[in-house]
Design an enzyme around this catalytic site. Structure first.
Site, PDB file in Angstrom:
ATOM      1  N   ARG A 104       0.884  -1.185   0.000  1.00  0.00           N
ATOM      2  CA  ARG A 104       0.000   0.000   0.000  1.00  0.00           C
ATOM      3  C   ARG A 104       0.908   1.218   0.000  1.00  0.00           C
ATOM      4  NH1 ARG A 104      -5.322   1.297   3.520  1.00  0.00           N
ATOM      5  NH2 ARG A 104      -6.099  -0.058   1.877  1.00  0.00           N
ATOM      6  N   HIS A 131      -7.254   1.027  -6.459  1.00  0.00           N
ATOM      7  CA  HIS A 131      -7.509   0.108  -5.341  1.00  0.00           C
ATOM      8  C   HIS A 131      -8.226  -1.138  -5.903  1.00  0.00           C
ATOM      9  CE1 HIS A 131      -7.797  -1.234  -1.346  1.00  0.00           C
ATOM     10  NE2 HIS A 131      -8.659  -0.388  -0.834  1.00  0.00           N
ATOM     11  N   GLN A 134     -10.211  -3.722  -3.726  1.00  0.00           N
ATOM     12  CA  GLN A 134     -11.489  -3.182  -3.266  1.00  0.00           C
ATOM     13  C   GLN A 134     -12.559  -3.360  -4.338  1.00  0.00           C
ATOM     14  OE1 GLN A 134     -12.196  -1.536  -0.117  1.00  0.00           O
ATOM     15  NE2 GLN A 134     -14.194  -2.078  -0.925  1.00  0.00           N
ATOM     16  N   ASP A 223     -17.214   7.126  -1.345  1.00  0.00           N
ATOM     17  CA  ASP A 223     -15.944   6.987  -0.628  1.00  0.00           C
ATOM     18  C   ASP A 223     -15.649   8.343   0.014  1.00  0.00           C
ATOM     19  OD1 ASP A 223     -13.422   6.188   0.281  1.00  0.00           O
ATOM     20  OD2 ASP A 223     -12.440   6.515  -1.664  1.00  0.00           O
ATOM     21  N   CYS A 263     -16.494   1.788   0.665  1.00  0.00           N
ATOM     22  CA  CYS A 263     -15.322   0.935   0.884  1.00  0.00           C
ATOM     23  C   CYS A 263     -14.836   0.987   2.333  1.00  0.00           C
ATOM     24  CB  CYS A 263     -14.208   1.311  -0.073  1.00  0.00           C
ATOM     25  SG  CYS A 263     -13.681   3.024   0.108  1.00  0.00           S
ATOM     26  N   ARG A 291     -13.734  -8.414   1.259  1.00  0.00           N
ATOM     27  CA  ARG A 291     -12.303  -8.187   1.043  1.00  0.00           C
ATOM     28  C   ARG A 291     -11.536  -9.464   1.375  1.00  0.00           C
ATOM     29  NH1 ARG A 291     -10.085  -3.197   1.165  1.00  0.00           N
ATOM     30  NH2 ARG A 291      -8.301  -4.397   0.413  1.00  0.00           N
TER      31      ARG A 291
END
Ligand code: CP
Ligand code: NVA
Length: 304
Positions: A104, A131, A134, A223, A263, A291
């Site tokens: 990340r 991402h 996700q 988001d 998310c 996830r």
């Protein structure tokens, strides 16, 4: 077969479909109390330049579930990749110790550089640009609630950011529609919209009106307005995003059964209200759970 999982745009439709199917299969196996220890003896390095709850825990649990091991390197262990030592050196050192790397990062280029120099699979666990894990968990969630994904419309309200971009590519790969509504200067960039629409014509439309976006939507997604690294812009962004909150009034313009996705982490009272987050249409916690199920499938696919 893919060697790394960096961006959905470069994955084949077949492989992405296989990954969704494998996610569902493994979910059933694990919910049924059985295990698939296909990664026994294998180790994943988990490198984080930024904070995480879902990604960090779900990857670690997924590795344990599959019989392997995850080693967590927190932001204060490594700092920004490339600062203490170059990404290309880290990639080659990791490759001598572990069987996979997930990272990340702030810069997307860092993940590309790790993948270029690593001999083991590299997974994008969020960069400023995308991402992908996700987005795949998001589609798994929509599929579970709505069945066949083809032709379904998702409305994404808010910042044209990393999450929106991966969702755009994922929607294109699965023949879905994505209406994004953003304030001026926060739209998804033209190049990403063109890429998605080249993958599948007319997938993404960028709008400036949230009510128009949610019309006929099977799912309404939002988001944060302030992604990690943008904390200094917080007050300006809160002002700029006025009118783009997912609240009951906006949901009243969507179909009555439209799913609500986020998310997480959510900033209730900003991009989404507490009421909508807790509403019966919200599948936000199924989405968070998925996830784990997607990442188990991804790790098996890349590392076993
Ligand atoms: N959605 C998501 O990636 O959450 P974390 O930042 O907590 O990992
Ligand atoms: N857009 C958010 C997603 C967090 C999971 C960020 O980058 O901070």
């Amino acid at each position: 077969m893919m060697n790394d999982f960096i961006s959905i745009k470069t994955c084949s439709n077949d492989e992405l479909s296989e990954l969704l199917a494998l996610s569902s299969d493994l979910k059933k196996i694990y919910k049924g109390g059985k295990r698939d220890v296909c990664l026994a003896g294998k180790t994943l390095a988990m490198v984080f330049e930024k904070s995480s709850l879902r990604t960090r825990i779900s990857f670690q649990v997924a590795m344990t579930d599959l019989g392997g091991n995850g080693i967590y390197l927190k932001p204060s262990d490594i700092g920004i990749i490339g600062k203490r030592e170059p990404a290309k050196d880290m990639a080659r050192v990791f490759s001598r110790y572990v069987d996979g790397i997930m990272a990340r990062t702030f810069s997307h280029e860092t993940i590309i550089e790790l993948a270029r120099f690593a001999d083991v699979p590299v997974i994008n666990a969020l960069s400023d640009w995308s991402h992908p894990c996700q987005a795949m968990a998001d589609l798994l969630t929509i599929q579970e609630h709505r069945g066949d994904l083809k032709g379904l419309k998702v409305a994404y309200i808010g910042d044209g950011n990393n999450v929106a971009r991966s969702l755009a590519f994922a929607c294109a790969k699965f023949g879905m529609k994505l209406a994004i509504a953003s304030p001026a200067n926060y739209e998804l960039d033209e190049e990403s919209i063109s890429t998605a629409n080249d993958i599948c014509a007319d997938t993404v439309v960028q709008l400036s009106n949230a009510e128009q976006a949610v019309k006929d939507a099977a799912a309404v997604y939002t988001d944060t307005w302030i992604s990690m690294g943008q904390e200094d812009e917080k007050q300006q962004r809160i002002a700029d995003f006025e009118g783009f909150q997912v609240n009951s009034e906006l949901m009243s313009k969507a179909p009555a059964d439209a799913l609500v996705l986020h998310c997480l982490p959510a900033y209730r009272g900003l991009e989404i209200t507490d009421e909508v987050t807790e509403s019966k249409n919200s599948v936000i916690f199924d989405q968070a759970e998925n996830r784990l199920h997607f990442q188990r499938a991804l790790l098996k696919h890349l590392m076993s």
